[in-house]
Motif scaffolding. Structure first.
Motif, PDB file in Angstrom:
ATOM      1  N   GLU A 369       3.386 -13.930   5.564  1.00 29.07           N
ATOM      2  CA  GLU A 369       3.283 -15.148   6.358  1.00 29.07           C
ATOM      3  C   GLU A 369       3.290 -14.816   7.841  1.00 29.07           C
ATOM      4  N   SER A 370       2.450 -15.508   8.564  1.00 33.28           N
ATOM      5  CA  SER A 370       2.375 -15.349  10.013  1.00 33.28           C
ATOM      6  C   SER A 370       3.698 -15.752  10.658  1.00 33.28           C
ATOM      7  N   LYS A 371       4.089 -14.986  11.674  1.00 30.60           N
ATOM      8  CA  LYS A 371       5.253 -15.359  12.470  1.00 30.60           C
ATOM      9  C   LYS A 371       4.848 -16.289  13.614  1.00 30.60           C
ATOM     10  N   LYS A 372       3.557 -16.543  13.721  1.00 32.38           N
ATOM     11  CA  LYS A 372       3.038 -17.420  14.768  1.00 32.38           C
ATOM     12  C   LYS A 372       2.741 -18.830  14.254  1.00 32.38           C
ATOM     13  N   ALA A 373       2.444 -18.942  12.961  1.00 26.86           N
ATOM     14  CA  ALA A 373       2.082 -20.247  12.408  1.00 26.86           C
ATOM     15  C   ALA A 373       2.580 -20.341  10.973  1.00 26.86           C
ATOM     16  N   LYS A 374       3.571 -21.178  10.735  1.00 26.31           N
ATOM     17  CA  LYS A 374       4.097 -21.370   9.394  1.00 26.31           C
ATOM     18  C   LYS A 374       2.989 -21.879   8.468  1.00 26.31           C
ATOM     19  N   GLY A 375       2.939 -21.300   7.274  1.00 31.37           N
ATOM     20  CA  GLY A 375       1.927 -21.714   6.309  1.00 31.37           C
ATOM     21  C   GLY A 375       0.650 -20.900   6.366  1.00 31.37           C
ATOM     22  N   LEU A 376       0.530 -20.019   7.367  1.00 29.61           N
ATOM     23  CA  LEU A 376      -0.614 -19.110   7.467  1.00 29.61           C
ATOM     24  C   LEU A 376      -0.208 -17.760   6.892  1.00 29.61           C
ATOM     25  N   TYR A 377      -0.960 -17.289   5.910  1.00 27.75           N
ATOM     26  CA  TYR A 377      -0.700 -16.005   5.261  1.00 27.75           C
ATOM     27  C   TYR A 377      -1.909 -15.101   5.492  1.00 27.75           C
ATOM     28  N   ILE A 378      -1.647 -13.843   5.767  1.00 31.46           N
ATOM     29  CA  ILE A 378      -2.725 -12.924   6.144  1.00 31.46           C
ATOM     30  C   ILE A 378      -2.695 -11.726   5.209  1.00 31.46           C
ATOM     31  N   ALA A 379      -3.840 -11.403   4.598  1.00 31.85           N
ATOM     32  CA  ALA A 379      -3.876 -10.339   3.593  1.00 31.85           C
ATOM     33  C   ALA A 379      -5.147  -9.513   3.693  1.00 31.85           C
ATOM     34  N   GLY A 380      -5.035  -8.269   3.259  1.00 28.44           N
ATOM     35  CA  GLY A 380      -6.202  -7.407   3.150  1.00 28.44           C
ATOM     36  C   GLY A 380      -6.598  -6.706   4.432  1.00 28.44           C
ATOM     37  N   GLU A 381      -7.877  -6.426   4.553  1.00 29.15           N
ATOM     38  CA  GLU A 381      -8.402  -5.574   5.618  1.00 29.15           C
ATOM     39  C   GLU A 381      -8.316  -6.197   6.998  1.00 29.15           C
ATOM     40  N   VAL A 382      -8.124  -7.501   7.085  1.00 32.00           N
ATOM     41  CA  VAL A 382      -7.986  -8.155   8.384  1.00 32.00           C
ATOM     42  C   VAL A 382      -6.694  -7.729   9.082  1.00 32.00           C
ATOM     43  N   LEU A 383      -5.729  -7.204   8.314  1.00 40.18           N
ATOM     44  CA  LEU A 383      -4.485  -6.678   8.880  1.00 40.18           C
ATOM     45  C   LEU A 383      -4.709  -5.289   9.462  1.00 40.18           C
ATOM     46  N   ASP A 384      -3.838  -4.881  10.376  1.00 39.23           N
ATOM     47  CA  ASP A 384      -3.907  -3.550  10.972  1.00 39.23           C
ATOM     48  C   ASP A 384      -3.259  -2.519  10.050  1.00 39.23           C
ATOM     49  N   VAL A 385      -3.863  -2.337   8.882  1.00 38.86           N
ATOM     50  CA  VAL A 385      -3.426  -1.325   7.922  1.00 38.86           C
ATOM     51  C   VAL A 385      -4.671  -0.704   7.302  1.00 38.86           C
ATOM     52  N   ASP A 386      -4.654   0.588   7.129  1.00 39.53           N
ATOM     53  CA  ASP A 386      -5.725   1.253   6.391  1.00 39.53           C
ATOM     54  C   ASP A 386      -5.202   2.577   5.873  1.00 39.53           C
ATOM     55  N   ALA A 387      -5.894   3.107   4.875  1.00 36.77           N
ATOM     56  CA  ALA A 387      -5.398   4.283   4.170  1.00 36.77           C
ATOM     57  C   ALA A 387      -6.513   5.296   3.949  1.00 36.77           C
ATOM     58  N   TYR A 388      -6.138   6.416   3.347  1.00 38.39           N
ATOM     59  CA  TYR A 388      -7.096   7.460   3.035  1.00 38.39           C
ATOM     60  C   TYR A 388      -7.921   7.057   1.805  1.00 38.39           C
ATOM     61  N   THR A 389      -8.917   7.857   1.475  1.00 34.53           N
ATOM     62  CA  THR A 389      -9.734   7.586   0.295  1.00 34.53           C
ATOM     63  C   THR A 389      -8.925   7.864  -0.969  1.00 34.53           C
ATOM     64  N   GLY A 390      -9.372   7.278  -2.066  1.00 35.74           N
ATOM     65  CA  GLY A 390      -8.706   7.524  -3.332  1.00 35.74           C
ATOM     66  C   GLY A 390      -8.194   6.271  -4.013  1.00 35.74           C
ATOM     67  N   GLY A 391      -8.641   5.093  -3.582  1.00 35.64           N
ATOM     68  CA  GLY A 391      -8.190   3.850  -4.183  1.00 35.64           C
ATOM     69  C   GLY A 391      -7.062   3.180  -3.428  1.00 35.64           C
ATOM     70  N   PHE A 392      -6.603   3.814  -2.353  1.00 36.25           N
ATOM     71  CA  PHE A 392      -5.446   3.289  -1.620  1.00 36.25           C
ATOM     72  C   PHE A 392      -5.768   2.015  -0.849  1.00 36.25           C
ATOM     73  N   ASN A 393      -6.966   1.934  -0.287  1.00 38.04           N
ATOM     74  CA  ASN A 393      -7.318   0.737   0.482  1.00 38.04           C
ATOM     75  C   ASN A 393      -7.464  -0.490  -0.409  1.00 38.04           C
ATOM     76  N   LEU A 394      -8.002  -0.308  -1.599  1.00 39.04           N
ATOM     77  CA  LEU A 394      -8.057  -1.439  -2.520  1.00 39.04           C
ATOM     78  C   LEU A 394      -6.654  -1.835  -2.974  1.00 39.04           C
ATOM     79  N   GLN A 395      -5.768  -0.851  -3.141  1.00 39.06           N
ATOM     80  CA  GLN A 395      -4.400  -1.200  -3.522  1.00 39.06           C
ATOM     81  C   GLN A 395      -3.722  -2.033  -2.432  1.00 39.06           C
ATOM     82  N   ILE A 396      -4.017  -1.733  -1.169  1.00 33.51           N
ATOM     83  CA  ILE A 396      -3.501  -2.564  -0.076  1.00 33.51           C
ATOM     84  C   ILE A 396      -3.972  -4.002  -0.243  1.00 33.51           C
ATOM     85  N   ALA A 397      -5.237  -4.168  -0.599  1.00 32.68           N
ATOM     86  CA  ALA A 397      -5.783  -5.518  -0.785  1.00 32.68           C
ATOM     87  C   ALA A 397      -5.093  -6.230  -1.939  1.00 32.68           C
TER      88      ALA A 397
END
Length: 416
Positions: A369-397
């Motif tokens: 959940e966003s700390k800026k707007a209650k009720g807004l949830y942020i998931a997947g690649e739009v977040l500042d997270v990424d991983a190495y190859t091997g299925g890790f990026n899909l697991q983040i999603a």
């Protein structure tokens, strides 16, 4: 449905997981997707086979996430690799684990993953609508609804933003989520490509364009000589520089805004220097009257011969028996350490995943959940997270989508 529903934007991996999870938790769910079909980017992952996840534990998942891995601790704990595998097998998709613990559908068809998600959306009663979110209605730090291109204002109190990054825009990932999050008050960490081909100004790359090297070693060193990546595998020369699996993996370890890098290619990784020198001596003695270029042709692909001739400084027509010890040493060094200076990554549009995005310190790691707007949830690649190859990026999603969908459903259930 009124405001007592969860609205999800983006029918990619994170969005579909959020929608399914919210529906399974008892919420009414509306999934908005501008494309005619769901999961367009999933179809091309893993070269069309879909590397679903990596069959490993929590600590390995965190270690493989090169940006903000600790932020994902709660999501990975709640829904990890084993949960992902159980989820898809529960939907009837048989899985297999290959080299490096990479998990694929047994059929080697990414379409099986997309189909499983699509039919589960239908079974759970998720409404799928072809539409795009154009804006968010936020007042006094709380989400009130979303503005859409086709449906106008949709009132809601729980909205999951899962529109993906900016890589592979032909699949619909055009980075629209960054603007929506920014409008809600979020900081957007500058985006760049990760798992992306690399450019080089070395003219040899254009000369070797199309040459694929298998079973070679690649080391990438920074300007201080520190090795930031080292692995064996396959790579490709292109008109702009380097690509292929090894290079894409290496790119995730590099930040050209902070350092410069050089690729060091071991063309004969199966032979140490002593064994390679012995082979060179044997070849030179057995083919003493042949030209130097012909000797090279027995060691490397033919298209690489003119470049090796140039780099070693030995005329192509020189006879093998005329090769001096110091010239043989230069050849050995070149075969074991073929250097390519790197000038930067290709554009983010050519990357497998996007690095950068919504700053994670502005998102609750347990609920997404966003700390800026209650009720807004942020998931997947739009977040500042990424991983190495091997299925890790899909697991983040999968993990962040699950956390967002569950929390969004809980919010709605408490309000109704």
């Amino acid at each position: 449905m009124g405001t007592s529903k969860v609205v999800v934007a983006g029918a990619g991996a994170a969005g579909m997981m959020a929608a399914v999870t919210a529906a399974r938790a008892g919420a009414a769910v509306l999934l908005l997707e501008p494309n005619e079909k769901v999961g367009r980017k999933l179809y091309i992952t893993g070269k069309g086979r879909c590397n679903v996840t990596n069959n490993c534990g929590l600590q390995e998942l965190i270690a493989a996430t090169n940006r903000n891995g600790k932020f994902l601790y709660s999501s990975f704990s709640r829904f990890g690799s084993a949960d992902t595998m159980a989820f898809f097998e529960g939907l009837g998709v048989k899985l297999k684990t290959e080299r490096g613990n990479r998990v694929f559908p047994a059929s080697d068809r990414a379409a099986d993953i997309v189909d499983a998600l699509f039919f589960e959306l239908r079974r759970q009663g998720v409404e799928l609508r072809q539409d795009r979110v154009a804006g968010l209605e936020v007042r006094n730090g709380a989400l009130l609804g979303v503005q859409t291109e086709n449906s106008g204002l949709i009132e809601c109190r729980a909205f999951a933003l899962a529109t993906g990054g900016a890589s592979y825009p032909q699949t619909g990932s055009i980075g629209e989520g960054y603007g929506l999050a920014r409008a809600a008050g979020h900081t957007i960490v500058p985006i760049r490509g990760s798992l992306v081909p690399l450019e080089s100004d070395d003219p040899c790359c254009a000369k070797l364009q199309g040459l694929s090297l298998r079973n070679v070693g690649l080391k990438v060193k920074n300007q201080k000589g520190r090795t930031v990546f080292a692995e064996l595998g396959e790579m490709l020369f292109t008109h702009f520089g380097l690509s292929g699996p090894l290079v894409l993996s290496a790119s995730a370890h590099m930040d050209f805004s902070k350092e410069s890098y050089t690729a060091h290619i071991d063309l004969k990784p199966a032979l140490d220097e002593q064994k390679l020198d012995a082979r060179l001596l044997r070849d030179l003695e057995e083919r003493a009257n042949q030209d130097y270029a012909n000797i090279l042709g027995g060691l490397v692909p033919r298209s690489l011969v003119p470049v090796l001739v140039e780099r070693t400084g030995v005329p192509a027509c020189s006879k093998a028996h005329d090769l001096r010890r110091e010239q043989r040493r230069v050849l050995l060094d070149t075969l074991k350490d073929f250097c390519i200076p790197l000038s930067g990554p290709r554009p983010v549009e050519e990357a497998v995943v996007t690095s950068g995005g919504v700053a994670v310190d502005e998102v609750d790691p347990k609920t997404m959940e966003s700390k800026k707007a209650k009720g807004l949830y942020i998931a997947g690649e739009v977040l500042d997270v990424d991983a190495y190859t091997g299925g890790f990026n899909l697991q983040i999603a999968w993990s962040t989508g699950y956390s967002a969908g569950l929390a969004a459903a809980e919010r709605i259930n408490l309000m109704t």
